[in-house]
Design an enzyme around this catalytic site. Structure first.
Site, PDB file in Angstrom:
ATOM      1  N   ASP A 103      47.237  11.206 -25.025  1.00  0.00           N
ATOM      2  CA  ASP A 103      48.460  11.972 -24.789  1.00  0.00           C
ATOM      3  C   ASP A 103      48.920  12.629 -26.089  1.00  0.00           C
ATOM      4  O   ASP A 103      48.397  12.330 -27.164  1.00  0.00           O
ATOM      5  CB  ASP A 103      49.549  11.088 -24.176  1.00  0.00           C
ATOM      6  CG  ASP A 103      49.914   9.890 -25.043  1.00  0.00           C
ATOM      7  OD1 ASP A 103      50.277  10.103 -26.216  1.00  0.00           O
ATOM      8  OD2 ASP A 103      49.838   8.742 -24.553  1.00  0.00           O
ATOM      9  N   GLU A 121      12.472  12.451 -31.453  1.00  0.00           N
ATOM     10  CA  GLU A 121      13.868  12.470 -30.980  1.00  0.00           C
ATOM     11  C   GLU A 121      14.842  12.530 -32.166  1.00  0.00           C
ATOM     12  O   GLU A 121      15.868  13.211 -32.107  1.00  0.00           O
ATOM     13  CB  GLU A 121      14.143  11.226 -30.131  1.00  0.00           C
ATOM     14  CG  GLU A 121      13.468  11.282 -28.765  1.00  0.00           C
ATOM     15  CD  GLU A 121      13.509   9.947 -28.018  1.00  0.00           C
ATOM     16  OE1 GLU A 121      13.555   9.982 -26.783  1.00  0.00           O
ATOM     17  OE2 GLU A 121      13.472   8.872 -28.672  1.00  0.00           O
TER      18      GLU A 121
END
Ligand code: GLA
Length: 729
Positions: A538, A613
C-alpha cells in the site's frame, strides 16, 4: 497560491494544472462540496444544487419551515451525524452524555504555503521544486465543542490533491470516536459511474474488478489488521464509457496499512458518495479533552485520459513525493538473489556462500539470506522474535559470512519478520503478555505464529533495539521486512478493557513508529516490504520501502496479471519481481522479460543452473541494467489486458523525452495456423522515426502506434519479445 477563497461566494477553489476542486460555506454554514473534475474558472458552481421537498429526508432545525433544505440531498464535504443525512456517515461520535451526534459547521479556515504533515501517520511530502499549498477548514459542533479539521494539500503541477482529517475534542469530557473517515466525496449524479478495485488473495493479489454502481453501499475494505491480499486501499471511480486510454477517472489511494474501508453509495436520488478511511470494525477510540485524533491521508487524482492517464499521475507522484530513500532515484537498485526458494530454512553458511558464488556468474549484485538464520528456526514452529544469529547454522558468525559475500564483490541482505513471535521462542517465554492473545482464550493459529502487540511501547522498543543491533553490527545493504499472517485475537494487555477498541489502530501507529526508528535511521540500507508476498502493498508502506514484493507467486504467466493490476496505481519500479523455478515450461528469457517489469532478481538455487543457463541469466541481468532508465523512470503503458482472452500480453515503458522505449510481449497462447497479431506501442512521437532493436531501417512513431509491430507466431510456447525502440535524432 493554488487555492482561492472567494469572500463573496464563500467558495474555496483548489486548482491543479488540469483539475479543479470546489467547496462552499453554504446555507446555515454547512460546508458543501460543489465540484471535482477538469479545470473550471473561479466561479461559484452551487447553482447545480437543486432543492426540493424530499419526503422522509429531514431538515435541520435552523432551516425552520423551509422543507426543501435537507442534508440528505446536499453534497457535503464531510457529512454530519444524526442531522437528517441517512447516507454513509463520515464520522460517528459518541459524546460524553452518551448521545450519538456530530453537527459540524464551518467556523474557520486557514491557507498556508507548503504541504501539511501528520504527526502520527506517514504522508506524501512536497519537494523544494513543488508548488504545494494547504487548506484547513474547521467544522465545529457548538454543543459538544468537537472539532473536525479537514486538511487539503494541493500539488499543482502533479495534478494531485490530498485530504486528511483531524478530530479535536474541544469539550471538557472524554468522547469516543466510532468511525472517522478521511474522505467524503459527494457527486450530485453518479448513476453512470463504475467502481474499480483490486481484490485478490494470497498468491493472486490485486486482480482488477469493475462494477457498475447500483443502489446500495459497495464496500471495499479489510478487517485483517493489514491492508491485505484480499483488497487494496485504492479505488477508482470512472465513467461507464471509460477505457484504458480515455474517459473520466478519479483515483483514491489511502495511505494506511491497517483495516480500511472505501464505501461507495449510490443513494435514492442517484447521488454518489465515496467515503474512505479507517475501517470502523472494532474501532472505538477514546479522545480526552484537548486530544487530537488523526485520520490517514487520501491521495486523489482526476484525469480524462482513462486508466493509463490515472496510472501516470500516480506513478509520477509516487516516484517522487512518497518515499525519501536514496534508492528511489539516486542509487540504482541491485540485481539480487534471494535464498528462500533455493534453501528455505535448510541452510548453513557454507551452502549460502556456494549459492552466492554461483550467482556471481549470473550478474547478481546482492545476496539475500531469507528466513531461518536466527533463534532456533528450522521450521515455522519456532524462533520468531529472537533476532540473534543462530550460530549452529551460520557457524562462522554473521560478520564472517557478510565478509565472504562482500569478498565476492556482492552486497549482503537479510530477512526479518519483526511483528511476529513464535510460542517456542525465548521472547515468548520471557514476555507471553507481549503476544496478541485474549486472556483465557487460545489465539488463532496462522503459520504457527502469533502477532506481537505493537500497540505497546515496550514491544516497539524491543523491536527497534533488536533489529537495529543486527543492522548496525554487520555490513548490511538490504533488508526484506515480512509479515506473514492476518491479525486476530485483537487485545492488548497494556490497555484497560474500555480501550480495547483502539488496539487495531494503535498497532499500526506502533508499527509506523518502529519503522521510523529502523528504516529512517538507516538511509543507506535498501528496504523491501513483503507480506506473504504482496499482502500489505500500500502507499503508506511505500513511504518507507522503495520496493515491495508483489507476490509469493512467481509463476511468470500469473505474474502478467499481478503486474497488470498492481500497476493501476503503484509504479513498476516499486514491484518486487524475480525469476524462479516456477513455470516449468516457460523459458528463462521469458521469465526475465516478466521480472524486468519490476525490480528484477532471482529466487532459485543458482548452483543447480547449468553453465548455459547461468550465461542466459548474466545476459538478462545486463539487459535489466541497460533498460533501467526506461523501466524505472519512464511512462508505463498496459498494451493488453491479461484478464481478457488473448494470445499475448504486452506492456511498454517510454522515457519521458520519448526517445527510447521498451515494448515487452509474452506469447501466452499458441494457436495452430492462427491469424497474424500485432502489438501497438503508445506514447511515441508520431512524427519521429524509431529503430527497432538496433535495426538500420527506421519506422515512424505514427506507423508503429497505428499499424503495430507484427509478432512472430512461429515460436515455441511462452516465447517473449522485447522491442527496444530508439528515436533517430
Ligand atoms: C513469506 C515471504 C517469502 C519468504 C517467506 C519466509 O512467505 O513472502 O518470500 O520470505 O515468508 O518465511
Amino acid at each position: 497560491m493554488a487555492i482561492i477563497f472567494n469572500e463573496k461566494a464563500k467558495t474555496f477553489t483548489l486548482n491543479t494544472k488540469h483539475t479543479s476542486y470546489q467547496m462552499k460555506i453554504g446555507n446555515l454554514d454547512y460546508l458543501l462540496h460543489l465540484y471535482y473534475g477538469p479545470s473550471i474558472p473561479d466561479e461559484d458552481v452551487s447553482w447545480q444544487i437543486m432543492q426540493y421537498d424530499r419526503g422522509f429526508s429531514g431538515n435541520p432545525y435552523e432551516s425552520r419551515n423551509a422543507r426543501t433544505f435537507s442534508l440528505d440531498a446536499q453534497p457535503q464535504e464531510y457529512s454530519t451525524q444524526q442531522q437528517g443525512d441517512f447516507r454513509a456517515a463520515s464520522i460517528e461520535v459518541i459524546n460524553s452524555d452518551g448521545s450519538y451526534s456530530f453537527h459540524g459547521k464551518a467556523v474557520d479556515y486557514r491557507l498556508t504555503k507548503g504541504k501539511y504533515k501528520l504527526d502520527t501517520l506517514p504522508c506524501v511530502f512536497a519537494r523544494e521544486e513543488d508548488t504545494a499549498d494547504t487548506l484547513e477548514v474547521t467544522l465545529l459542533d457548538q454543543v459538544s465543542q468537537v472539532k473536525v479539521i479537514l486538511l487539503f494539500g494541493v500539488f499543482q503541477e502533479a495534478d494531485i490533491i490530498t485530504r486528511a482529517v483531524k478530530v479535536v475534542n474541544g469539550g471538557d469530557r472524554p468522547i469516543h470516536l466510532a468511525k472517522v473517515m478521511s474522505l467524503c466525496l459527494d457527486f450530485l449524479n453518479g448513476s453512470d459511474f463504475d467502481l474499480v478495485s483490486l481484490p485478490g488473495r494470497y498468491g493472486q493479489e490485486r486482480q482488477v474488478e469493475r462494477q457498475h454502481m447500483t443502489h446500495h453501499i459497495h464496500n471495499i475494505g479489510s478487517v485483517r489488521g493489514s491492508s491485505s491480499h484480499q483488497q487494496n486501499p485504492f479505488v477508482i471511480l470512472c465513467g461507464r464509457e471509460t477505457t484504458e486510454d480515455c474517459g473520466r477517472c478519479y483515483g483514491f489511494s489511502l495511505m494506511y496499512s491497517g483495516n480500511f474501508l472505501a464505501e461507495a453509495e449510490l443513494d435514492q436520488y442517484d447521488q454518489l458518495r465515496l467515503g474512505m478511511g479507517i475501517n470502523p470494525k472494532q474501532f472505538l477510540y477514546e479522545l480526552k479533552p484537548g486530544e487530537i485524533f488523526e485520520g490517514p491521508e487520501v491521495v486523489m487524482a482526476f484525469t480524462n485520459s482513462g486508466f493509463t492517464g490515472l496510472s501516470h499521475l500516480y506513478h509520477d507522484f509516487y516516484r517522487t513525493n512518497l518515499c525519501r530513500s536514496k534508492f528511489v532515484s539516486q542509487v540504482e537498485r541491485p540485481v539480487l538473489i534471494n535464498s528462500w526458494e533455493a534453501a528455505f530454512m535448510d541452510f548453513d553458511d557454507v551452502k549460502l556462500v556456494e549459492i552466492a558464488k554461483a550467482a556471481k556468474n549470473m550478474g547478481v549484485d546482492l545476496f539475500v539470506m531469507d528466513d531461518g538464520w536466527f533463534g532456533k528456526r528450522d521450521d515455522d514452529n519456532s524462533g520468531l522474535g529472537d533476532w540473534v544469529v543462530n550460530e549452529s547454522k551460520i557457524k562462522c558468525g554473521l560478520h564472517k559470512l557478510v565478509e565472504q559475500i562482500n569478498d565476492l564483490d556482492m552486497k549482503f541482505g537479510i530477512w526479518f519478520e519483526p511483528e511476529m513471535v513464535s510460542e517456542d521462542s525465548d521472547l515468548y517465554r520471557a514476555h507471553p503478555d507481549w503476544a496478541m492473545e485474549i486472556p483465557g482464550r487460545h489465539a488463532v493459529r496462522s503459520r504457527n505464529q502469533i502477532a506481537l502487540d505493537l500497540s505497546r511501547r515496550d514491544v516497539q522498543d524491543y523491536l527497534i533495539k533488536s533489529v537495529n543491533t543486527i543492522l548496525d553490527d554487520a555490513n548490511i545493504y538490504y533488508v526484506k521486512w515480512d509479515i506473514n499472517r492476518s491479525l486476530t485475537d485483537i487485545w492488548s494487555n497494556d490497555l484497560p478493557a474500555e480501550k480495547q477498541g483502539e488496539v487495531y489502530h494503535r498497532y499500526i501507529l506502533g508499527l509506523y513508529r518502529v519503522m521510523d526508528a529502523i528504516i529512517l535511521t538507516h538511509p543507506d540500507i535498501l528496504f523491501e516490504g513483503c507480506s506473504g508476498g504482496g499482502g500489505r502493498f500500500d502507499a503508506a508502506m511505500l513511504h518507507y520501502y522503495p520496493q515491495y514484493w508483489v507476490s509469493d507467486n512467481n509463476n511468470p504467466i500469473d505474474r502478467l496479471k499481478l503486474h497488470y493490476g498492481t500497476s493501476f496505481v503503484y509504479p513498476t519500479c516499486t514491484m518486487g519481481a524475480h525469476i524462479s523455478d516456477s513455470g516449468r515450461f516457460v523459458p528463462l528469457e521469458t521469465k526475465a522479460v516478466v521480472a524486468m517489469c519490476g525490480t528484477f532478481g532471482y529466487e532459485l538455487d543458482a548452483t543447480h543452473l547449468t553453465e548455459k543457463e547461468q550465461k542466459i541469466c548474466m545476459e538478462q541481468s545486463r539487459l535489466f541494467r541497460k533498460y533501467y532508465h526506461i523501466t524505472f523512470k519512464g511512462d508505463f503503458y498496459r498494451l493488453t489486458n491479461p484478464f481478457e482472452m488473448g494470445n499475448m500480453t504486452a506492456w511498454q515503458h517510454v522515457t519521458k523525452d520519448k526517445r527510447e522505449s521498451l515494448v515487452s510481449v509474452v506469447v501466452t497462447n499458441l494457436t495452430c495456423n492462427g491469424p497474424q497479431e500485432y502489438v501497438k506501442p503508445k506514447g511515441l512521437e508520431p512524427s519521429a522515426r524509431y529503430s527497432i532493436n538496433g535495426s538500420e531501417e527506421t519506422r515512424s512513431g505514427a506507423a508503429l502506434m497505428n499499424a503495430g509491430i507484427p509478432i512472430n507466431r512461429e515460436v515455441p510456447e511462452y516465447s517473449a519479445f522485447q522491442f527496444y525502440l530508439v528515436r533517430e535524432d
